[in-house]
Design an enzyme around this catalytic site. Structure first.
Site, mmCIF file in Angstrom:
data_model
loop_
_atom_site.group_PDB
_atom_site.id
_atom_site.type_symbol
_atom_site.label_atom_id
_atom_site.label_comp_id
_atom_site.label_asym_id
_atom_site.label_seq_id
_atom_site.Cartn_x
_atom_site.Cartn_y
_atom_site.Cartn_z
ATOM 1 N N HIS A 37 0.846 -1.192 0.000
ATOM 2 C CA HIS A 37 0.000 0.000 0.000
ATOM 3 C C HIS A 37 0.880 1.240 0.000
ATOM 4 C CE1 HIS A 37 -3.794 -2.094 0.398
ATOM 5 N NE2 HIS A 37 -3.124 -2.964 1.109
ATOM 6 N N GLY A 38 0.384 2.311 -0.596
ATOM 7 C CA GLY A 38 1.181 3.526 -0.692
ATOM 8 C C GLY A 38 1.707 3.716 -2.109
ATOM 9 N N CYS A 39 1.490 2.719 -2.946
ATOM 10 C CA CYS A 39 1.890 2.819 -4.348
ATOM 11 C C CYS A 39 0.662 3.208 -5.165
ATOM 12 C CB CYS A 39 2.396 1.475 -4.857
ATOM 13 S SG CYS A 39 3.875 0.901 -4.020
ATOM 14 N N GLN A 40 0.867 4.088 -6.121
ATOM 15 C CA GLN A 40 -0.222 4.474 -7.015
ATOM 16 C C GLN A 40 -0.594 3.280 -7.896
ATOM 17 O OE1 GLN A 40 0.842 7.644 -9.651
ATOM 18 N NE2 GLN A 40 -1.269 8.102 -10.190
ATOM 19 N N SER A 41 0.424 2.576 -8.380
ATOM 20 C CA SER A 41 0.165 1.381 -9.179
ATOM 21 C C SER A 41 0.033 0.191 -8.229
ATOM 22 C CB SER A 41 1.311 1.147 -10.167
ATOM 23 O OG SER A 41 2.550 1.213 -9.507
#
Length: 143
Positions: free
Chosen positions: A55-59
């Site tokens: 989590h924390g990734c745009q992708s």
């Protein structure tokens, strides 16, 4: 190219810096990142679960740990070509190492090759989230 097992995390970071120094501009460096991402081993669809999602990734990014404190192995993939390239770099530095080495190794290659300045804030956050999760797995293995 050295096999991952014989190089230290420090040496892997130096190798990455030397490879990126070959490229004159960031268009070429992004293309190299995309090419590295394409070389990641196939990732099992069954592991694309919430449990392994970073989590924390745009992708979308998935990171699967295995092994134990003496030698940890990571597999990861993203639905983004550039992020998959970043994953390839992270795995070169951190996969197949002891948990102690993983926890102790700072990702200096990010600054050395200029990634910090050339990634969008969301990609930088995603890279940080991936490193945090990976180091968290190593810290758990040491506990």
């Amino acid at each position: 190219m050295n096999s991952i097992a014989t190089t230290s995390a420090t040496q892997a970071q130096q190798d990455i810096a030397e490879e990126f120094a070959f490229f004159g501009d960031w268009t070429e460096r992004y293309q190299y990142l995309i090419d590295l991402g394409k070389q990641l081993p196939p990732f099992p669809e069954a592991d694309k679960t919430e449990q392994y999602r970073v989590h924390g990734c745009q992708s979308m990014v998935w990171l699967v740990p295995s092994g134990d404190a003496s030698k940890m192995h990571f597999e990861a993939i993203s639905d983004s070509a550039i992020v998959s390239g970043l994953i390839a770099l992270v795995l070169r530095v951190y996969s197949d190492r002891s948990a102690q080495e993983i926890v102790a190794t700072e990702p200096q290659f990010i600054a050395t090759i200029g990634l910090a300045k050339h990634l969008s804030p969301t990609r930088s956050n995603g890279l940080a989230a991936m490193l945090t999760k990976l180091k968290g797995y190593a810290a758990q293995a040491l506990a």
